[in-house]
Scaffold this motif. Structure first.
Motif, PDB file in Angstrom:
ATOM      1  N   PRO A 153       0.700  -1.275  -0.023  1.00 34.17           N
ATOM      2  CA  PRO A 153       0.091   0.105   0.004  1.00 34.17           C
ATOM      3  C   PRO A 153       0.959   1.329   0.023  1.00 34.17           C
ATOM      4  N   THR A 154       1.862   1.099  -0.819  1.00 35.33           N
ATOM      5  CA  THR A 154       2.806   2.320  -0.574  1.00 35.33           C
ATOM      6  C   THR A 154       2.562   3.135  -2.316  1.00 35.33           C
ATOM      7  N   ARG A 155       2.826   4.346  -2.290  1.00 30.88           N
ATOM      8  CA  ARG A 155       2.615   5.383  -3.375  1.00 30.88           C
ATOM      9  C   ARG A 155       3.313   4.637  -4.613  1.00 30.88           C
ATOM     10  N   GLU A 156       4.590   4.363  -4.097  1.00 33.49           N
ATOM     11  CA  GLU A 156       5.465   4.000  -5.229  1.00 33.49           C
ATOM     12  C   GLU A 156       4.974   2.701  -5.607  1.00 33.49           C
ATOM     13  N   ASN A 157       4.893   1.623  -4.833  1.00 30.19           N
ATOM     14  CA  ASN A 157       4.295   0.489  -5.320  1.00 30.19           C
ATOM     15  C   ASN A 157       3.098   0.301  -6.291  1.00 30.19           C
ATOM     16  N   LEU A 158       2.138   1.187  -5.745  1.00 23.19           N
ATOM     17  CA  LEU A 158       0.974   1.329  -6.305  1.00 23.19           C
ATOM     18  C   LEU A 158       1.034   1.878  -7.732  1.00 23.19           C
ATOM     19  N   ALA A 159       1.840   2.800  -7.740  1.00 23.58           N
ATOM     20  CA  ALA A 159       2.025   3.553  -8.874  1.00 23.58           C
ATOM     21  C   ALA A 159       2.653   2.713 -10.044  1.00 23.58           C
ATOM     22  N   SER A 160       3.484   1.810  -9.580  1.00 16.71           N
ATOM     23  CA  SER A 160       4.353   1.019 -10.505  1.00 16.71           C
ATOM     24  C   SER A 160       3.296   0.140 -11.208  1.00 16.71           C
ATOM     25  N   TRP A 161       2.422  -0.296 -10.491  1.00 14.82           N
ATOM     26  CA  TRP A 161       1.386  -1.250 -10.906  1.00 14.82           C
ATOM     27  C   TRP A 161       0.550  -0.475 -11.986  1.00 14.82           C
ATOM     28  N   PHE A 162      -0.228   0.374 -11.574  1.00 13.51           N
ATOM     29  CA  PHE A 162      -1.027   1.080 -12.035  1.00 13.51           C
ATOM     30  C   PHE A 162      -0.546   1.721 -13.506  1.00 13.51           C
ATOM     31  N   GLU A 163       0.629   2.188 -13.180  1.00 10.45           N
ATOM     32  CA  GLU A 163       1.249   2.743 -14.669  1.00 10.45           C
ATOM     33  C   GLU A 163       1.613   1.809 -15.608  1.00 10.45           C
ATOM     34  N   ALA A 164       1.783   0.485 -15.319  1.00  6.76           N
ATOM     35  CA  ALA A 164       2.048  -0.729 -16.109  1.00  6.76           C
ATOM     36  C   ALA A 164       0.824  -1.085 -16.818  1.00  6.76           C
ATOM     37  N   GLY A 165      -0.400  -0.779 -15.942  1.00 10.77           N
ATOM     38  CA  GLY A 165      -1.856  -1.113 -16.483  1.00 10.77           C
ATOM     39  C   GLY A 165      -2.555  -2.053 -16.118  1.00 10.77           C
ATOM     40  N   ALA A 166      -2.101  -2.190 -14.551  1.00 13.79           N
ATOM     41  CA  ALA A 166      -3.279  -2.931 -13.722  1.00 13.79           C
ATOM     42  C   ALA A 166      -4.611  -2.591 -13.846  1.00 13.79           C
ATOM     43  N   PHE A 167      -5.506  -3.471 -14.017  1.00 17.62           N
ATOM     44  CA  PHE A 167      -6.928  -3.354 -13.878  1.00 17.62           C
ATOM     45  C   PHE A 167      -7.397  -3.058 -12.446  1.00 17.62           C
ATOM     46  N   CYS A 168      -6.844  -3.805 -11.394  1.00 20.49           N
ATOM     47  CA  CYS A 168      -7.031  -3.806  -9.911  1.00 20.49           C
ATOM     48  C   CYS A 168      -5.893  -4.447  -9.371  1.00 20.49           C
ATOM     49  N   VAL A 169      -5.747  -4.314  -8.008  1.00 21.82           N
ATOM     50  CA  VAL A 169      -4.597  -5.079  -7.432  1.00 21.82           C
ATOM     51  C   VAL A 169      -5.370  -5.887  -6.197  1.00 21.82           C
ATOM     52  N   GLY A 170      -4.572  -7.033  -5.996  1.00 17.72           N
ATOM     53  CA  GLY A 170      -5.075  -7.861  -4.742  1.00 17.72           C
ATOM     54  C   GLY A 170      -4.041  -7.617  -3.810  1.00 17.72           C
ATOM     55  N   MET A 171      -4.690  -7.383  -2.459  1.00 10.93           N
ATOM     56  CA  MET A 171      -3.770  -7.226  -1.259  1.00 10.93           C
ATOM     57  C   MET A 171      -4.135  -7.858  -0.107  1.00 10.93           C
ATOM     58  N   GLY A 172      -3.147  -8.799   0.376  1.00 14.25           N
ATOM     59  CA  GLY A 172      -3.675  -9.449   1.657  1.00 14.25           C
ATOM     60  C   GLY A 172      -2.708  -8.906   2.950  1.00 14.25           C
ATOM     61  N   SER A 173      -1.508  -9.619   3.024  1.00 18.21           N
ATOM     62  CA  SER A 173      -0.845  -9.481   4.384  1.00 18.21           C
ATOM     63  C   SER A 173      -0.172  -8.087   4.490  1.00 18.21           C
ATOM     64  N   LYS A 174       0.015  -7.422   3.190  1.00 16.51           N
ATOM     65  CA  LYS A 174       0.708  -6.075   3.226  1.00 16.51           C
ATOM     66  C   LYS A 174      -0.365  -4.856   3.771  1.00 16.51           C
ATOM     67  N   LEU A 175      -1.378  -5.302   3.332  1.00 22.87           N
ATOM     68  CA  LEU A 175      -2.646  -4.325   3.966  1.00 22.87           C
ATOM     69  C   LEU A 175      -2.982  -4.763   5.286  1.00 22.87           C
ATOM     70  N   ILE A 176      -3.556  -5.959   5.395  1.00 19.27           N
ATOM     71  CA  ILE A 176      -3.937  -6.453   6.720  1.00 19.27           C
ATOM     72  C   ILE A 176      -2.875  -7.344   7.288  1.00 19.27           C
ATOM     73  N   THR A 177      -2.063  -6.457   8.021  1.00 19.92           N
ATOM     74  CA  THR A 177      -0.705  -6.780   8.590  1.00 19.92           C
ATOM     75  C   THR A 177      -0.951  -7.756   9.939  1.00 19.92           C
ATOM     76  N   GLY A 178       0.147  -8.543  10.027  1.00 18.08           N
ATOM     77  CA  GLY A 178       0.335  -9.474  11.224  1.00 18.08           C
ATOM     78  C   GLY A 178      -0.023  -8.440  12.662  1.00 18.08           C
ATOM     79  N   PRO A 179       0.757  -7.370  12.803  1.00 20.03           N
ATOM     80  CA  PRO A 179       0.551  -6.648  13.937  1.00 20.03           C
ATOM     81  C   PRO A 179      -1.075  -6.209  14.106  1.00 20.03           C
TER      82      PRO A 179
END
Length: 233
Positions: free
Chosen positions: A168-194
């Motif tokens: 869920p960082t700007r840099e990572n999300l931007a890289s995927w959507f700039e590449a043409g992602a329709f949407c992204v799936g996110m698990g443990s990076k969003l809903i973290t262990g802590p």
């Protein structure tokens, strides 16, 4: 909510949170936090023994508690499990692999089927079987945004949901959507262990809301328009 509605919701939101826990109450507060943040789609992952029983409880509860939520199931690898979850009310089925028999079962029930693919040939086969959206998994190990961009070069009509290595960082999300992602799936990076250990629903809500906002901003920048307001329909 039919499969086209679900596909459009995925496109509009840009984010599919995914999570599993054997405790239904844990799943409920996680889903509620994401819902309050503006997410209207959620993927329950079929990871544990008796997971379908947990899903059935979540589906019955969410009808009134989280109106308008498209609740689907991920980590489904065979057609029998897909049928079981569709009978339990799943609005979409996500798989880490391409199982052609799942296509027949899901298409018969007009349920959105998102198979996992890792090559151009798999993508072509999945689309010929009716897949509207393709899951790139594990996305980072396959080559990341550069791989996604390369796939879209000869196949600009394809719609990809990278999952695995999306954060869920700007840099990572931007890289995927700039590449043409329709949407992204996110698990443990969003809903973290802590967050889970501390039952910190406020932090999860804030992170999810921020992620949705970042996706809107990134897309607006790419299209040259102002960010749209979140839709909670």
């Amino acid at each position: 909510m039919n499969r086209l509605d679900v596909a459009l919701l995925m496109r509009d939101q840009g984010l599919v949170p995914l999570f599993y826990d054997p405790d239904p109450e844990t799943c409920k507060w996680v889903m509620s936090a994401c819902y309050r943040a503006g997410s209207r789609i959620f993927e329950f992952t079929n990871r544990g023994e008796g997971a379908h029983l947990v899903f059935q409880e979540l589906r019955a509860w969410s009808k009134d508690a989280l109106p308008g939520l498209a609740l689907g199931v991920g980590s489904v690898v065979e057609e029998g499990t897909a049928a079981l979850y569709m009978q339990s009310g799943a609005r979409f089925i996500v798989s880490p692999l391409l199982n052609e028999r799942m296509a027949e079962v899901c298409n018969r029930r007009k349920t959105l089927w998102i198979p996992g693919c890792g090559t151009a040939s798999e993508v072509a086969r999945a689309e010929s079987l009716g897949a509207e959206i393709i899951k790139l998994f594990p996305a980072s190990s396959l080559g990341g945004p550069a791989f996604l961009s390369a796939l879209l070069g000869p196949c600009p009509w394809s719609s990809f949901m990278p999952s695995g290595g999306v954060s869920p960082t700007r840099e990572n999300l931007a890289s995927w959507f700039e590449a043409g992602a329709f949407c992204v799936g996110m698990g443990s990076k969003l809903i973290t262990g802590p967050v889970i250990r501390e039952k910190d629903s406020r932090r999860l809500e804030e992170t999810t809301a921020q992620t949705l906002s970042l996706i809107r901003e990134i897309r607006a920048t790419l299209s040259g328009s102002a960010p749209s307001s979140p839709s909670h329909a």
